[in-house]
Structures are given as C-alpha cells and as structure tokens.
Motif scaffolding. Structure first.
Motif, PDB file in Angstrom:
ATOM      1  N   SER A 129       0.806  -1.204   0.100  1.00 40.96           N
ATOM      2  CA  SER A 129      -0.173  -0.048  -0.062  1.00 40.96           C
ATOM      3  C   SER A 129       0.757   1.352   0.000  1.00 40.96           C
ATOM      4  O   SER A 129       2.042   1.232   0.576  1.00 40.96           O
ATOM      5  CB  SER A 129      -0.794   0.004   1.217  1.00 40.96           C
ATOM      6  OG  SER A 129      -1.651   1.135   1.522  1.00 40.96           O
ATOM      7  N   SER A 130       0.324   2.274  -0.770  1.00 44.00           N
ATOM      8  CA  SER A 130       0.963   3.502  -0.694  1.00 44.00           C
ATOM      9  C   SER A 130       0.998   4.311   0.646  1.00 44.00           C
ATOM     10  O   SER A 130       1.961   5.191   0.887  1.00 44.00           O
ATOM     11  CB  SER A 130       0.446   4.423  -1.710  1.00 44.00           C
ATOM     12  OG  SER A 130      -0.867   4.671  -1.245  1.00 44.00           O
ATOM     13  N   LYS A 131       0.077   3.736   1.347  1.00 42.89           N
ATOM     14  CA  LYS A 131       0.060   4.184   2.870  1.00 42.89           C
ATOM     15  C   LYS A 131       0.579   3.327   3.942  1.00 42.89           C
ATOM     16  O   LYS A 131       0.399   3.573   5.161  1.00 42.89           O
ATOM     17  CB  LYS A 131      -1.369   4.549   2.988  1.00 42.89           C
ATOM     18  CG  LYS A 131      -2.041   5.623   2.441  1.00 42.89           C
ATOM     19  CD  LYS A 131      -3.491   5.995   2.854  1.00 42.89           C
ATOM     20  CE  LYS A 131      -4.014   7.369   2.182  1.00 42.89           C
ATOM     21  NZ  LYS A 131      -5.322   7.719   2.521  1.00 42.89           N
ATOM     22  N   ALA A 132       1.301   2.226   3.398  1.00 45.71           N
ATOM     23  CA  ALA A 132       2.069   1.436   4.468  1.00 45.71           C
ATOM     24  C   ALA A 132       2.711   1.886   5.451  1.00 45.71           C
ATOM     25  O   ALA A 132       3.573   2.934   4.989  1.00 45.71           O
ATOM     26  CB  ALA A 132       2.633   0.183   3.744  1.00 45.71           C
ATOM     27  N   SER A 134       0.035  -8.494  -6.710  1.00 43.97           N
ATOM     28  CA  SER A 134      -0.410  -7.110  -7.641  1.00 43.97           C
ATOM     29  C   SER A 134      -1.005  -7.613  -8.757  1.00 43.97           C
ATOM     30  O   SER A 134      -0.626  -8.277  -9.393  1.00 43.97           O
ATOM     31  CB  SER A 134       1.117  -6.203  -7.922  1.00 43.97           C
ATOM     32  OG  SER A 134       0.615  -5.274  -8.636  1.00 43.97           O
ATOM     33  N   VAL A 135      -2.223  -6.846  -8.776  1.00 44.20           N
ATOM     34  CA  VAL A 135      -2.978  -7.321  -9.959  1.00 44.20           C
ATOM     35  C   VAL A 135      -3.592  -5.768 -10.842  1.00 44.20           C
ATOM     36  O   VAL A 135      -3.547  -4.902 -10.236  1.00 44.20           O
ATOM     37  CB  VAL A 135      -4.524  -8.178  -9.588  1.00 44.20           C
ATOM     38  CG1 VAL A 135      -3.882  -9.288  -8.926  1.00 44.20           C
ATOM     39  CG2 VAL A 135      -5.236  -7.126  -8.838  1.00 44.20           C
ATOM     40  N   SER A 136      -3.814  -6.154 -12.112  1.00 46.73           N
ATOM     41  CA  SER A 136      -4.203  -4.801 -12.821  1.00 46.73           C
ATOM     42  C   SER A 136      -5.458  -4.329 -12.391  1.00 46.73           C
ATOM     43  O   SER A 136      -5.565  -3.022 -11.848  1.00 46.73           O
ATOM     44  CB  SER A 136      -4.504  -5.471 -14.316  1.00 46.73           C
ATOM     45  OG  SER A 136      -5.500  -6.248 -14.287  1.00 46.73           O
ATOM     46  N   ASN A 194     -10.106  -9.769  -0.235  1.00 48.14           N
ATOM     47  CA  ASN A 194     -10.112  -8.536  -0.796  1.00 48.14           C
ATOM     48  C   ASN A 194     -10.984  -7.587   0.132  1.00 48.14           C
ATOM     49  O   ASN A 194     -12.256  -8.140   0.197  1.00 48.14           O
ATOM     50  CB  ASN A 194     -10.318  -8.334  -2.226  1.00 48.14           C
ATOM     51  CG  ASN A 194     -10.313  -6.861  -2.944  1.00 48.14           C
ATOM     52  OD1 ASN A 194     -10.987  -6.079  -2.493  1.00 48.14           O
ATOM     53  ND2 ASN A 194      -9.184  -7.001  -3.761  1.00 48.14           N
ATOM     54  N   PRO A 195     -10.635  -6.468   0.643  1.00 52.73           N
ATOM     55  CA  PRO A 195     -11.576  -5.566   1.475  1.00 52.73           C
ATOM     56  C   PRO A 195     -12.560  -4.766   0.859  1.00 52.73           C
ATOM     57  O   PRO A 195     -13.546  -4.626   1.406  1.00 52.73           O
ATOM     58  CB  PRO A 195     -10.488  -4.733   2.044  1.00 52.73           C
ATOM     59  CG  PRO A 195      -9.582  -4.475   1.261  1.00 52.73           C
ATOM     60  CD  PRO A 195      -9.367  -5.621   0.659  1.00 52.73           C
ATOM     61  N   TRP A 196     -12.479  -4.506  -0.417  1.00 48.47           N
ATOM     62  CA  TRP A 196     -13.406  -3.886  -1.388  1.00 48.47           C
ATOM     63  C   TRP A 196     -13.589  -2.397  -0.557  1.00 48.47           C
ATOM     64  O   TRP A 196     -12.590  -1.891   0.027  1.00 48.47           O
ATOM     65  CB  TRP A 196     -14.766  -4.578  -1.324  1.00 48.47           C
ATOM     66  CG  TRP A 196     -15.360  -4.439  -2.724  1.00 48.47           C
ATOM     67  CD1 TRP A 196     -16.543  -3.538  -2.982  1.00 48.47           C
ATOM     68  CD2 TRP A 196     -14.884  -5.183  -3.909  1.00 48.47           C
ATOM     69  NE1 TRP A 196     -16.442  -3.819  -4.529  1.00 48.47           N
ATOM     70  CE2 TRP A 196     -15.547  -4.628  -5.032  1.00 48.47           C
ATOM     71  CE3 TRP A 196     -13.898  -5.985  -4.283  1.00 48.47           C
ATOM     72  CZ2 TRP A 196     -15.328  -5.218  -6.321  1.00 48.47           C
ATOM     73  CZ3 TRP A 196     -13.870  -6.497  -5.452  1.00 48.47           C
ATOM     74  CH2 TRP A 196     -14.412  -5.931  -6.380  1.00 48.47           C
ATOM     75  N   ASP A 197     -14.478  -1.627  -1.316  1.00 51.00           N
ATOM     76  CA  ASP A 197     -14.388  -0.320  -1.199  1.00 51.00           C
ATOM     77  C   ASP A 197     -14.453   0.230   0.452  1.00 51.00           C
ATOM     78  O   ASP A 197     -13.790   1.455   0.837  1.00 51.00           O
ATOM     79  CB  ASP A 197     -15.375   0.523  -2.134  1.00 51.00           C
ATOM     80  CG  ASP A 197     -16.713  -0.080  -1.946  1.00 51.00           C
ATOM     81  OD1 ASP A 197     -16.992  -0.922  -1.249  1.00 51.00           O
ATOM     82  OD2 ASP A 197     -17.428   0.616  -2.544  1.00 51.00           O
ATOM     83  N   LYS A 198     -15.599  -0.041   0.747  1.00 51.83           N
ATOM     84  CA  LYS A 198     -16.000   0.223   2.370  1.00 51.83           C
ATOM     85  C   LYS A 198     -14.811   0.068   3.240  1.00 51.83           C
ATOM     86  O   LYS A 198     -14.361   0.949   4.192  1.00 51.83           O
ATOM     87  CB  LYS A 198     -17.261  -0.385   2.965  1.00 51.83           C
ATOM     88  CG  LYS A 198     -18.401   0.452   2.071  1.00 51.83           C
ATOM     89  CD  LYS A 198     -19.761  -0.085   2.720  1.00 51.83           C
ATOM     90  CE  LYS A 198     -20.951   0.450   1.820  1.00 51.83           C
ATOM     91  NZ  LYS A 198     -22.342  -0.171   2.461  1.00 51.83           N
ATOM     92  N   LYS A 199     -14.544  -1.184   3.460  1.00 52.93           N
ATOM     93  CA  LYS A 199     -13.270  -1.758   4.369  1.00 52.93           C
ATOM     94  C   LYS A 199     -12.127  -0.998   4.070  1.00 52.93           C
ATOM     95  O   LYS A 199     -11.073  -0.492   5.043  1.00 52.93           O
ATOM     96  CB  LYS A 199     -13.083  -3.087   4.284  1.00 52.93           C
ATOM     97  CG  LYS A 199     -14.019  -3.627   5.412  1.00 52.93           C
ATOM     98  CD  LYS A 199     -13.393  -4.985   5.964  1.00 52.93           C
ATOM     99  CE  LYS A 199     -14.426  -5.542   6.991  1.00 52.93           C
ATOM    100  NZ  LYS A 199     -14.784  -6.879   6.858  1.00 52.93           N
ATOM    101  N   GLU A 234      -7.072   1.229  -3.551  1.00 56.28           N
ATOM    102  CA  GLU A 234      -6.010   0.192  -3.877  1.00 56.28           C
ATOM    103  C   GLU A 234      -6.773  -0.950  -3.622  1.00 56.28           C
ATOM    104  O   GLU A 234      -5.969  -1.787  -4.266  1.00 56.28           O
ATOM    105  CB  GLU A 234      -4.978   0.528  -2.673  1.00 56.28           C
ATOM    106  CG  GLU A 234      -4.159   1.638  -2.945  1.00 56.28           C
ATOM    107  CD  GLU A 234      -3.015   1.903  -1.962  1.00 56.28           C
ATOM    108  OE1 GLU A 234      -2.145   2.332  -2.170  1.00 56.28           O
ATOM    109  OE2 GLU A 234      -3.100   1.343  -0.902  1.00 56.28           O
ATOM    110  N   TYR A 235      -7.892  -1.352  -3.209  1.00 52.59           N
ATOM    111  CA  TYR A 235      -8.255  -2.575  -3.244  1.00 52.59           C
ATOM    112  C   TYR A 235      -8.603  -3.324  -4.655  1.00 52.59           C
ATOM    113  O   TYR A 235      -8.444  -4.308  -4.950  1.00 52.59           O
ATOM    114  CB  TYR A 235      -9.818  -2.753  -2.695  1.00 52.59           C
ATOM    115  CG  TYR A 235     -10.740  -1.959  -3.537  1.00 52.59           C
ATOM    116  CD1 TYR A 235     -11.634  -2.645  -4.290  1.00 52.59           C
ATOM    117  CD2 TYR A 235     -11.069  -0.556  -3.147  1.00 52.59           C
ATOM    118  CE1 TYR A 235     -12.813  -2.432  -4.959  1.00 52.59           C
ATOM    119  CE2 TYR A 235     -12.115  -0.263  -3.954  1.00 52.59           C
ATOM    120  CZ  TYR A 235     -12.748  -0.734  -4.721  1.00 52.59           C
ATOM    121  OH  TYR A 235     -13.812  -0.345  -5.814  1.00 52.59           O
TER     122      TYR A 235
END
Length: 331
Positions: A72-75, A189-191, A265-270, A281-282
């Motif tokens: 993650s860019s926020k890791a 990492s996936v497209s 995969n956490p999807w958008d809300k998580k 990033e999900y």
C-alpha cells in the motif's frame, strides 16, 4: 620463459576461507524509517526484498523489473504497526483470538539473519537466498508462554520464482506441547480486481468470515470478484492459479504443509476504513494465502514443522487460450 631464467615457483593456494568465498547474493541495507532490509538479486535481474522487521518480503520483481507484490502507498514502516502488503507472516495465530494481537506477533517483531541454520535441502541452482530466525522475547513469553525457534528461508530460483520455507521448532524445556495456526498473508499486485479469476478452488468447502464462519461449498467454475471476499478454503489443492487477464499474467501458488488457503479483498468500504490502505487500492491487490487455520498445528518439545510457499509468474492470456489453467495447476 627467457633462456637461463630461473623457473618460477608455483603460487601458494589461497587460504581455505577465500577458496570457499562466493560473491554475495544478498545485501543488508537501510530501508524506510531506518529499518534494515535484505536485498536478494537472482538470475536475469530478478529481485526480492525482505525487511528484518516482520521477516517480511516487501518486493518481488521479475526480469523486466515489474513489481509482482502489492504494497500500500500508505503502508506504515514503523513498529509496532505491521507493514501493509508483501508477505506478512501470521504466527502463532491467524485472526484474532484470546490475548494475542490480530494475526499473532511474528509480523511485527525484529528478526535476525541466521548465520548458522540447520541444513535444508535446496536446489544447487538457487544461490540467492537468506536465512532469518525469530525467537521469543521475554515480553512474548508473557503473552504466549512457549519457547520456539522460527527459521525462515527466502530464496529466488534460477527462473525468478520466489520461495519461503518456514521451520518452527518447539524448544520448551518443561515438556509442554504447543499449538498454533499460520498463514503466509500474500498480497499479489493485479491490474484490476474485476479482471482477475482464481482457478483451483472450485468445488472446495470454505468458511465465510463475512457470514460468521459458516461453511459452504464453492459453486463457480472459478472465483471472480465483484464485492468484498474473506473466505478460508479447506483442504485446498497444492497449486492455485491467479489469472490476470489485463496483464496477461498468471501467478502460480504452490504450497506444502499448509492445507488451507485464504482469499481476501476488503473492497471499497473496508479499504476506506483502514488507516494504512489507500481508498481505491483494493482494485489493484488480491490476497491468496496458503495457511493452516481450520486445524491447528501441534508440536511436542523437540518437534519441528515445515511449511513452504513457492510463487511463480508466467506470461499468459486465458482469454485467447494461450494458457490452459488446468495444465498450470497439474504441471
């Protein structure tokens, strides 16, 4: 030799230490926040990076320099926070139970380089590897009162494959066994998650963590992604394929000693609720995690367990039929 010149005496052989020296295939350098990391350089420019903090692989690049793992860019690279992405190691538990922190403590402890590991059978072609070791601190023994040695070998194969071999030994001197659960929490990492399918888990039973760990049987001919997913597939096969249509790439996940596999995969809300994860990033990550979760592993004093993960990335286009995923899974 010129006429009349005295014969030259043969040069003495180099000292034994020099005879055995090989060029270094790994380098210890400073990483984010001053944390130390090991850089492995394999054949044809393949690369891997392992932070001593967490014993965590944070980068795996192919011979084109493409990053294959998601970070993650926020890791946050600052103890005690675990690093978001790469391959965190979940030990001595997966999930949250009792007084242990989520996914155990191995992923936010400082490991050391193991200069004298016990022998481990290895392909002689594999020269780029590093051995790490983790032993419990006094604080660890207060929250999980068991003595252990956790040895980890991270290796780059001659074709750029990445392998992680874990060996956990019970070193209790009081005769006590201990039990644990385990996972390699691998972030690929996936497209775009909507362009990805997972093959090899069809018809498997799974526990759905989004439905109170209720047990179901996978019905689809592959797993595709349209919403949050958090499933533990039980008695999963030794090979799983992650097919990324857009990147024309297939990850092949091979596991030994690890009966289960988590797909997450956490999807958008998580994603928006996580401090160390970018909102969108999900879409660009998928966790497929070889694990031992449903049945814990028990070791008596002196016993050792071994669990191995091997990853390869092969060019493929499932849509155009260049890759038959069943051949990947069975090969």
């Amino acid at each position: 030799m010129a006429a009349g010149a005295p014969p030259s005496s043969p040069s003495p052989p180099p000292p034994a230490s020099q005879q055995q020296q090989q060029p270094p295939f790994y380098e210890l350098v400073k990483g984010s926040s001053g944390l130390e990391k090991v850089q492995l350089r394999g054949a044809r420019g393949c690369f891997a990076e392992i932070y001593l903090y967490g014993g965590q692989v944070t980068s795996w690049k192919n011979d084109h320099g493409e990053e294959l793992l998601f970070i993650s860019s926020k890791a946050i690279f600052k103890p005690p926070k675990a690093i978001r992405g790469g391959i965190p190691i979940c030990f001595p538990q997966f999930g949250a139970h009792g007084n242990l922190e989520q996914h155990g403590f191995a992923r936010n402890r400082l490991w050391t380089i193991d200069d004298n590991p016990p022998p481990l059978p290895v392909n002689p072609a594999i020269k780029a590897f590093v051995d790490l070791i983790l032993k419990p601190s006094e604080e660890d023994l207060k929250i999980w009162p068991h003595s252990f040695e956790f040895r980890l070998r991270v290796a780059l194969g001659p074709t750029g494959d990445l392998s992680l071999t874990s060996r956990i030994r019970n070193t209790n001197t009081d005769g006590r066994s201990f039990s644990y659960t385990f996972a390699y929490h691998t972030y690929f990492s996936v497209s775009d998650i909507s362009e990805v399918r997972v093959e090899g888990l069809e018809t498997m039973d799974y526990l759905d963590n989004l439905k109170g760990k209720e047990r179901f049987t996978e019905q689809g001919d592959a797993i595709v992604f349209e919403s949050e997913i958090d499933k533990v597939y039980l008695a999963a096969p030794s090979k799983i394929a992650i097919i990324d249509h857009e990147k024309k790439r297939t990850f092949v996940v091979t596991k030994e000693g690890l009966p289960d596999a988590v797909v997450w995969n956490p999807w958008d809300k998580k994603a928006k609720a996580m401090q160390d994860f970018g909102d969108g990033e999900y879409k660009h990550m998928l966790c497929v995690e070889p694990a031992a979760i449903e049945k814990s592993i028990t070791l008596k004093p002196g016993e050792e367990w071994k669990g191995r993960l091997a990853l390869s990335a092969v060019p493929s286009s499932y849509c155009s039929g260049q890759l038959d995923p069943l051949k990947v899974l069975q090969g």
